[in-house]
Write a protein that holds these residues in place. Structure first.
Motif, short mmCIF file in Angstrom:
data_model
loop_
_atom_site.label_atom_id
_atom_site.label_comp_id
_atom_site.label_asym_id
_atom_site.label_seq_id
_atom_site.Cartn_x
_atom_site.Cartn_y
_atom_site.Cartn_z
N LEU A 91 6.08 14.82 -5.54
CA LEU A 91 6.71 13.51 -5.46
C LEU A 91 7.83 13.29 -6.43
CD1 LEU A 91 3.52 11.11 -5.30
CD2 LEU A 91 4.67 12.21 -3.26
N PHE A 92 8.84 12.32 -5.97
CA PHE A 92 9.99 12.25 -6.77
C PHE A 92 9.56 11.15 -7.90
CE2 PHE A 92 12.06 14.11 -3.27
CZ PHE A 92 12.95 15.01 -3.65
N PRO A 93 9.51 11.52 -9.06
CA PRO A 93 8.95 10.38 -10.04
C PRO A 93 9.76 9.23 -10.20
CG PRO A 93 9.84 12.49 -11.30
CD PRO A 93 9.81 12.80 -9.79
N TRP A 94 11.07 9.30 -9.96
CA TRP A 94 11.89 8.02 -10.21
C TRP A 94 11.95 7.19 -8.87
CZ3 TRP A 94 13.61 13.21 -9.80
CH2 TRP A 94 14.23 13.39 -8.64
N LEU A 95 11.27 7.63 -8.11
CA LEU A 95 11.18 6.47 -6.60
C LEU A 95 9.75 6.21 -6.47
CD1 LEU A 95 12.91 8.91 -3.83
CD2 LEU A 95 13.90 7.30 -5.39
N THR A 96 9.76 4.89 -6.06
CA THR A 96 8.52 4.23 -5.74
C THR A 96 7.74 5.00 -4.56
OG1 THR A 96 9.40 2.57 -3.70
CG2 THR A 96 9.51 1.93 -6.30
N VAL A 97 6.46 4.45 -4.52
CA VAL A 97 5.60 5.27 -3.57
C VAL A 97 6.24 4.99 -2.36
CG1 VAL A 97 3.31 4.68 -2.36
CG2 VAL A 97 3.30 4.76 -4.75
N GLN A 98 6.65 3.73 -1.96
CA GLN A 98 7.19 3.55 -0.35
C GLN A 98 8.46 4.30 -0.41
OE1 GLN A 98 7.17 -0.46 0.86
NE2 GLN A 98 8.62 0.03 2.49
N GLN A 99 9.29 4.46 -1.36
CA GLN A 99 10.36 5.38 -1.20
C GLN A 99 10.12 6.81 -1.04
OE1 GLN A 99 12.19 4.12 -4.91
NE2 GLN A 99 13.90 2.39 -3.93
N ASN A 100 9.20 7.30 -1.59
CA ASN A 100 8.81 8.73 -1.43
C ASN A 100 8.33 8.96 -0.06
OD1 ASN A 100 8.56 10.75 -3.69
ND2 ASN A 100 7.92 8.89 -4.84
N VAL A 101 7.58 7.88 0.39
CA VAL A 101 7.12 8.05 1.90
C VAL A 101 8.23 8.09 2.88
CG1 VAL A 101 5.80 6.93 3.64
CG2 VAL A 101 4.91 7.06 1.47
N ARG A 115 12.07 2.14 9.02
CA ARG A 115 11.37 2.91 7.86
C ARG A 115 10.30 2.15 7.21
NH1 ARG A 115 16.69 4.74 6.27
NH2 ARG A 115 16.53 3.69 4.17
N ALA A 116 10.69 1.06 6.81
CA ALA A 116 9.78 -0.06 5.95
C ALA A 116 8.50 -0.34 6.82
CB ALA A 116 10.59 -1.53 5.79
N VAL A 117 8.82 -0.51 8.14
CA VAL A 117 7.38 -0.81 9.05
C VAL A 117 6.70 0.24 9.11
CG1 VAL A 117 6.64 -1.36 11.44
CG2 VAL A 117 8.83 -2.90 10.16
N ARG A 118 7.25 1.44 9.24
CA ARG A 118 6.37 2.73 9.55
C ARG A 118 5.71 3.29 8.29
NH1 ARG A 118 9.94 6.76 13.29
NH2 ARG A 118 8.10 7.97 12.76
N SER A 119 6.39 3.13 7.06
CA SER A 119 5.78 3.58 6.04
C SER A 119 4.67 2.58 5.49
CB SER A 119 7.02 3.59 4.92
OG SER A 119 7.54 2.48 4.55
N GLU A 120 4.85 1.35 5.54
CA GLU A 120 3.99 0.44 5.14
C GLU A 120 2.71 0.46 5.93
OE1 GLU A 120 5.71 -3.45 5.49
OE2 GLU A 120 7.13 -3.19 3.72
N ALA A 121 2.77 0.71 7.20
CA ALA A 121 1.64 1.07 8.06
C ALA A 121 1.16 2.46 7.69
CB ALA A 121 2.21 1.11 9.57
N MET A 122 1.74 3.27 7.43
CA MET A 122 1.07 4.75 7.03
C MET A 122 0.41 4.55 5.46
SD MET A 122 0.02 7.68 7.80
CE MET A 122 1.00 7.84 9.39
N LEU A 123 1.06 3.61 4.72
CA LEU A 123 0.43 3.58 3.42
C LEU A 123 -0.91 2.68 3.42
CD1 LEU A 123 3.50 2.54 1.27
CD2 LEU A 123 2.13 4.67 1.09
N ASP A 124 -0.93 1.94 4.47
CA ASP A 124 -2.15 0.94 4.80
C ASP A 124 -3.28 1.71 5.14
OD1 ASP A 124 -3.72 -1.60 5.07
OD2 ASP A 124 -3.48 -1.08 7.13
N LEU A 125 -2.96 2.69 6.06
CA LEU A 125 -3.78 3.58 6.70
C LEU A 125 -4.34 4.73 5.56
CD1 LEU A 125 -4.97 4.62 9.75
CD2 LEU A 125 -3.02 6.23 9.66
N MET A 126 -3.62 4.94 4.66
CA MET A 126 -3.91 6.03 3.51
C MET A 126 -4.80 5.29 2.57
SD MET A 126 -3.50 8.88 4.93
CE MET A 126 -4.05 9.68 3.19
N GLY A 127 -4.89 4.07 2.72
CA GLY A 127 -5.89 3.15 1.70
C GLY A 127 -4.78 3.05 0.40
#
Length: 426
Positions: A91-101, A115-127
């Protein structure tokens, strides 16, 4: 091209140029197919080329020989349909979780809103819902790896490659994350059609996969394939799973047959397991102690020793080669000589070790006989290395030589001068 075939390798080989200019063959003649709907685990000892094979499939490394294809098209660079999860999270340490995804989606030219919609859905899926704005340093190891998996899956890959993805985590965290991935897979909640897992953890491979591919080492070739028909989720303590784990341990600790070819068929086998004296004796001491009392199930011995497979397997192979233990069907048992060795003092152990080298181990026997036949009882190291390189790659020949020197010095059958690089009778 069969629509079910995702990845197809035919006769794949790969060599790397070493620091001394020599070429080392890492993979040789690998034939492999990953089909839609299956999880395959790759197992192999150190030097088997597991990670190199994964990087060829990912398009990060190009094969030197043979053909590597994804859905019938040659693989020579990364493709959108294949994503990889790394052991180190990456992971890139200077980027947020969502930015990394979102990085993979950004590289594919996906618009910011999507990008925002898909990344938020995947983060939700991954807990990971609620952690979108966190930095990697604020997360536990398990959560960082969930981010890495989310980043891989958000691009909707056909093929997910996992390179030791759970090995940097503690046992409980790794098991939880593995089970979560399997649940998503089994319920069709992720888009991936095929998963290829590189692992050194045999139980993990048995619990996850539909097939296990075992690679031999130096160079890596497919040695064995085991099909697993057990339904998931699997109970790690069930007799069927334990039997499979034992079977795989037995195969991993079995001394491989010499590779085919005129050089191998014509001469003796000079290979030695990559095991140092300290590890060999530590495993024997553990085997002799409670609760094992001289006999152990290899998976349990692995747990108790806390040794990774790439250290435990060569040590068990060495004990077998020296006649100090018998390895069979996923179990290891001390021989009567092994018990005498364990009970002996340091000098007694050295004497037994030396006798067994001369009685049972081909390379030390050869070195000893050549030294006795020489005019001054000495030989240059290069003379033995040249012989080893007739049947082994240069790096592996040097590794075998280092092991032969350590074992021979410990058994006091010959000495080695590190300044002159010469062997001499002890």
């Amino acid at each position: 091209m069969n629509d079910k075939v995702l990845v197809d390798l035919q006769g794949v080989g790969k060599s790397f140029r070493m620091g001394d200019g020599a070429s080392r063959k890492v993979l040789d003649g690998v034939d492999f197919t990953l089909q839609s709907g299956e999880i395959v685990a790759l197992l192999g000892k150190s030097g088997s080329g597991k990670s190199t094979l994964l990087r060829i499939i990912s398009g990060l490394v190009k094969a030197d020989a043979g053909k590597a294809c994804y859905r019938g098209a040659p693989l020579s660079e990364p493709v959108p349909g294949i994503a990889m999860v790394f052991q180190s999270f990456a992971l890139f340490p200077w980027l947020t979780v969502q930015q990394n995804v979102e990085l993979g989606l950004e590289a594919q030219g996906v618009a910011a809103d999507e990008r925002a919609v898909r990344s938020e859905a995947m983060l939700d899926l991954m807990g990971l819902s609620g952690f979108e704005g966190a930095l990697p340093r604020e997360l536990s190891g398990g959560m960082r790896q969930r981010v890495g998996i989310a980043r891989a899956l958000v691009t909707n890959p056909d093929v997910l490659l996992m390179d030791e993805a759970f090995s940097a985590l503690d046992v409980l965290t790794g098991e939880t994350l593995r089970n979560d991935i399997l649940e998503l897979w089994d319920h069709g909640r992720i888009p991936t059609r095929g998963i290829l897992v590189v692992s050194h953890n045999i139980e993990e491979a048995v619990m996850m996969s539909d097939r296990i591919i075992m690679l031999s080492s130096d160079p890596g070739r497919i040695r064995t394939e085991i099909k697993i028909d057990l339904p998931r989720p699997r109970n790690a303590d069930s007799p069927a799973v334990r039997q499979l784990v034992d079977e795989v341990y037995g195969l991993m600790t079995m001394r491989p047959a010499p590779a085919a070819g005129p050089a191998r068929e014509a001469g003796p086998d000079y290979r030695l397991p990559d095991a140092d004296i300290e590890t060999i004796e530590a495993v024997l001491t553990l085997l002799a102690s409670a609760p094992f009392e001289g006999r152990a199930d290899l998976p349990r011995l692995s747990d108790e020793s806390e040794l990774p497979g790439e250290e435990l397997f060569p040590a068990c192979e060495a004990l077998s080669l020296l006649g100090l233990a018998i390895v069979e069907g996923g179990d290891i048992a001390m021989t009567a000589l092994g018990r005498r060795y364990e009970a002996a003092d340091h000098a007694g152990r050295q004497a037994i070790f030396g006798r067994q080298l001369l009685a049972q181990v081909t390379l030390p026997q050869l070195v000893y006989s050549m030294l006795r036949a020489s005019a001054d009882g000495a030989l240059p190291e290069e003379q033995i290395l040249s012989l080893l390189m007739e049947t082994s790659e240069q790096e592996e020949a040097r590794r075998i030589m280092r092991t032969a020197v350590e074992w021979g010095r410990y058994g006091e059958i010959y000495e080695f001068d590190f300044h002159t690089r010469r062997l001499r009778l002890a």
